[in-house]
Design an enzyme around this catalytic site. Sequence first.
Site, PDB file in Angstrom:
ATOM      1  N   ASN A  33       0.923  -1.190   0.032  1.00  9.88           N
ATOM      2  CA  ASN A  33      -0.071   0.375  -0.033  1.00  9.88           C
ATOM      3  C   ASN A  33       0.833   1.086  -0.017  1.00  9.88           C
ATOM      4  OD1 ASN A  33      -2.198   1.621   0.060  1.00  9.88           O
ATOM      5  ND2 ASN A  33      -3.197   1.267   2.273  1.00  9.88           N
TER       6      ASN A  33
ATOM      7  N   ARG B 178      -2.458  -2.476  -3.564  1.00 15.23           N
ATOM      8  CA  ARG B 178      -3.825  -1.303  -3.148  1.00 15.23           C
ATOM      9  C   ARG B 178      -3.792   0.058  -4.267  1.00 15.23           C
ATOM     10  NH1 ARG B 178      -4.485   3.851   0.636  1.00 15.23           N
ATOM     11  NH2 ARG B 178      -7.586   3.779   0.450  1.00 15.23           N
TER      12      ARG B 178
ATOM     13  N   HIS C 208     -12.739   2.822  -0.646  1.00 18.33           N
ATOM     14  CA  HIS C 208     -13.211   1.324   1.208  1.00 18.33           C
ATOM     15  C   HIS C 208     -13.864   0.419   0.249  1.00 18.33           C
ATOM     16  CE1 HIS C 208     -13.224   4.674   4.054  1.00 18.33           C
ATOM     17  NE2 HIS C 208     -11.965   4.512   3.491  1.00 18.33           N
TER      18      HIS C 208
ATOM     19  N   ARG D 102     -12.618  15.707   7.123  1.00 19.72           N
ATOM     20  CA  ARG D 102     -12.993  16.116   5.916  1.00 19.72           C
ATOM     21  C   ARG D 102     -14.409  15.991   6.250  1.00 19.72           C
ATOM     22  NH1 ARG D 102     -11.271  10.563   2.704  1.00 19.72           N
ATOM     23  NH2 ARG D 102      -9.519  10.776   3.725  1.00 19.72           N
TER      24      ARG D 102
ATOM     25  N   GLU E 260      -8.465  -5.329   4.765  1.00 18.96           N
ATOM     26  CA  GLU E 260      -8.199  -4.928   3.355  1.00 18.96           C
ATOM     27  C   GLU E 260      -6.698  -5.816   3.012  1.00 18.96           C
ATOM     28  OE1 GLU E 260      -9.874  -0.708   2.555  1.00 18.96           O
ATOM     29  OE2 GLU E 260      -9.077  -0.309   4.956  1.00 18.96           O
TER      30      GLU E 260
END
Length: 410
Positions: free
Chosen positions: A8, A104, A193, A254, A397
């Site tokens: 990643n 990823r 996601h 955010r 993940e």
Amino acid sequence: MSVVLVVNSGSSSFKYQLLDMAHERVLASGLVERIGETSGVARHTVKAAALAAADASAPTVTDATYTIEREIPDHTAGFAVMLDAFAAHGPSLDAYPPVAVGHRVVHGGARFFAPTVVTPLVEINIDELSVLAPLHNPANLAGIVAAKKAFPAVPHVAVFDTAFHQSLAPEAYTYAIDREVAEAHRIRRYGFHGTSHKFVSEAAAAFVGRPLAELKQIVFHLGNGASAAAIEGGRSVDTSMGLTPLEGLVMGTRSGDLDPAVLLQLARRAEMSIPDLDTLLNKRSGLLGIAGVSDMRDIQERRDAGDPAARLAFDVYIHRLRAYAGAYLAQLDGVDVISFTAGVGENAPAVRAEAMATLGFAGVEIDPERNAARERGIRRISTDSSRVEVLVVPTDEELEIARQTLSVTA
């Protein structure tokens, strides 16, 4: 033994895991950071218990973490540091050679809807899609290029965050703006996601002992970044993030959903530039914008101490969760399983309880003791009489990326 290396990659760092997929165990993990700075650092952890389980001759000792400090000018140098760590501290890549490397990649646009073996054409496409994810795709591609130099003899597979949501229907992904403008600039909902939502929905189906194809599910992935997904029969039918990961739920820094006219107003009245607005919405909003802190643990601690800003931040956060829960109940025409995952979803009982508190009409009943229990692993937090199964499902993940990597290389 089928061993997969999962990478990643960010702009100045990358994380990695080496997984034994025969037993789905992590053999080693690490983080290489401060790439491009004068003093880089790498941390490499050997998972001794997993090694012992995979090899009866391995010593049964605790996990060991090693730190390496040196200048790391680019990602290629970073992978050299990682290889040095494996050679010096184990596990040996000669004993556990990766059969593939999974990467990823944040944005696959409308081009990629499945794990994809990386070819020169795929690299070009990932680069072109950087216009949709300028902070992520270039870094993901840099990691791919460096990893291919380090492991030239094995296939490399891109697993896209957006791929799981490519099943959205046009009415779910279309924004109501001028069609020609939207098509010219690829403006639509993509969702993110996806790797987590796929992993969690499949794990939840296995846990409740029902076929995935029969279930209507809502998954809340609540971390510093947060998203919700409505999943029917294992397919995403709606999701809260949109063209970018900015839309939807309130997040750590955010804003989530916002009237677009707010930006016009700030540009006109406050004379804020596009970079100013970008920074405001992505780095100075969400929990941080309301309460001054972005971590839900700090929010709850301050709320409990009577801080009105923290109370407001928590309430706004819950209000948005309930709004999406209600919307997805309507989109799915009911729900069988609701799952919470990621840092906040897995570790904040108050968030889960408050988010579900108004869903009694839909058959949701939370068991306070189960919800408050500090157990690890997948678990039920609803009552035995609840018509809807409510679960906490730790996401993985990296494991999902490894599974998808093997699915196209085995």
